[in-house]
Design an enzyme around this catalytic site. Sequence first.
Site, PDB file in Angstrom:
ATOM      1  N   LYS A 107      61.708  22.453   1.610  1.00  0.00           N
ATOM      2  CA  LYS A 107      60.587  23.273   2.056  1.00  0.00           C
ATOM      3  C   LYS A 107      60.729  24.734   1.643  1.00  0.00           C
ATOM      4  O   LYS A 107      59.762  25.486   1.694  1.00  0.00           O
ATOM      5  CB  LYS A 107      60.419  23.145   3.562  1.00  0.00           C
ATOM      6  CG  LYS A 107      60.000  21.734   3.952  1.00  0.00           C
ATOM      7  CD  LYS A 107      59.537  21.648   5.382  1.00  0.00           C
ATOM      8  CE  LYS A 107      59.012  20.265   5.717  1.00  0.00           C
ATOM      9  NZ  LYS A 107      60.089  19.267   5.831  1.00  0.00           N
TER      10      LYS A 107
HETATM   11  C1  LIG Z   1      59.755  17.978   5.834  1.00  0.00           C
HETATM   12  C2  LIG Z   1      60.785  17.092   5.321  1.00  0.00           C
HETATM   13  C3  LIG Z   1      60.477  15.841   4.789  1.00  0.00           C
HETATM   14  C4  LIG Z   1      59.056  15.319   4.748  1.00  0.00           C
HETATM   15  O1  LIG Z   1      58.271  16.030   3.845  1.00  0.00           O
HETATM   16  P1  LIG Z   1      56.665  15.916   3.910  1.00  0.00           P
HETATM   17  O2  LIG Z   1      56.158  16.782   2.827  1.00  0.00           O
HETATM   18  O3  LIG Z   1      56.263  16.387   5.271  1.00  0.00           O
HETATM   19  O4  LIG Z   1      56.348  14.480   3.713  1.00  0.00           O
HETATM   20  C5  LIG Z   1      61.500  15.067   4.281  1.00  0.00           C
HETATM   21  N1  LIG Z   1      62.772  15.495   4.313  1.00  0.00           N
HETATM   22  C6  LIG Z   1      63.115  16.679   4.834  1.00  0.00           C
HETATM   23  C7  LIG Z   1      64.539  17.059   4.877  1.00  0.00           C
HETATM   24  C8  LIG Z   1      62.142  17.517   5.341  1.00  0.00           C
HETATM   25  O5  LIG Z   1      62.492  18.697   5.847  1.00  0.00           O
END
Ligand SMILES: *Cc1c(COP(=O)(O)O)cnc(C)c1O
Length: 431
Positions: A107
């Site tokens: 993210k």
């Molecule tokens: C947020 C997150 C996900 C999921 O991602 P999305 O875009 O919401 O599907 C998967 N793995 C980790 C470690 C995350 O922080």
Amino acid sequence: MKYFSTNNKELRYTFKEAVIQGLAPDEGLFFPVGTPELDQKFFQDLSGKEIVEIGFEVAKHFVGDDISESQLRKICEEVFNFPIPLVKVENGIYALELFHGPTCAFKDVGARFMSRCLSVFTKQNKKEVTILVATSGDTGSAVANGFLGVEGVNVIILYPKGKVSQIQEQQLTTMGQNITALEVEGTFDDCQTLVKRAFADEDLNKKMNLTSANSINIARLLPQSFYYFYALGQLQNNKKEVIVSVPSGNYGNLTGGLLAKQMGLPIKNFIASANRNKIVPDYLENGKYEPKPSVQTISNAMDVGAPSNFARMMEIYHENHADIIKDIKGAWYNDEETKEAMKKVFEQESYILDPHGAIGYLGLKKYLDKEKQVGIFLETAHPAKFKDTVEQAIGEGIEVPKYLQDCLKKKKNSIVIGKYFDDFKSYLLKQ
Ligand SMILES: *Cc1c(COP(=O)(O)O)cnc(C)c1O
């Protein structure tokens, strides 16, 4: 490039409007009108290109005139100041390691891109903005880190009390400055509902400029398409089909990949890999979309019962189930299977998966035909963010990066609130 709302395809918004508003006034999600045309040369040169260059070339189509080319290039340079290596895990299987950023989760990419776009716009407008962000674990810290100390921007993080890992909680609650952490007595879905209701609330909108930093913000989504190009570029001399497995919760990461495919990137299939919150795998199987309350798992950043990007996936495929299942396959795993995968991959390949990546790996294993395909799964978090779970699964201690170690020593600072909107609203009105 102009944007429309998934609830109303007639109205048009600029990139700037879409980024500042986060969610459209009709509560739809912003979506680009049309697909950028990338030239042949861009694809031919992919294997030699750095992620900064790829990001800039793709982003300029989406951003248009709202950010100057020199500013946009600078944003891409700042966002991608960490490596995103494609690492071989076993024959025919690669991990795209997206966790080398400041908060050790994928993210960081979206959050850093969005925060920089938004600060260009707030400087133009000279208005203070408040960013509300609901987090199931990783979004909050990535977003807050992107905005830490940025003038004219306040960040309020909402996270579900007792449902994030200790390291995640420390990351969320120790930043200080313009960042506030609210510990909500409820689930992630409750947090997400509070945020959505706040955006729709007249009193709040009169008082403050609210914006969103969840994966619903288009400026978080778009950069999540860049690294799919970069991943394929790193597969030198590959003649086989490529399939990509994406461990998913709100499906923003997967939607980024779908955008890349729409722009012409040759990815044969995606795998929507989920934990027991298997709303999308169920939809793929039976054509019914049925959001449910989320259940808690060891891959907690994917504990989402009403995935917000589902509307965008529907948009891409014009709600045609037959078309969507040609491109996207579903898979889901429980905690036991996830731990077993971590153990097995560690023992056989000496590779440490985190619980989210482990689900991506399993999804890939389910569908990969090694004769004619190579598989990539996205490794979305550093295993040390889930230290206890990972150590228990693999039976060995793991190293914690210095950034995370420092964070564990700081003092937690959060405000506990109930899950009812009135509590949240009165808190905001007092700010
Ligand atoms: C947020 C997150 C996900 C999921 O991602 P999305 O875009 O919401 O599907 C998967 N793995 C980790 C470690 C995350 O922080």
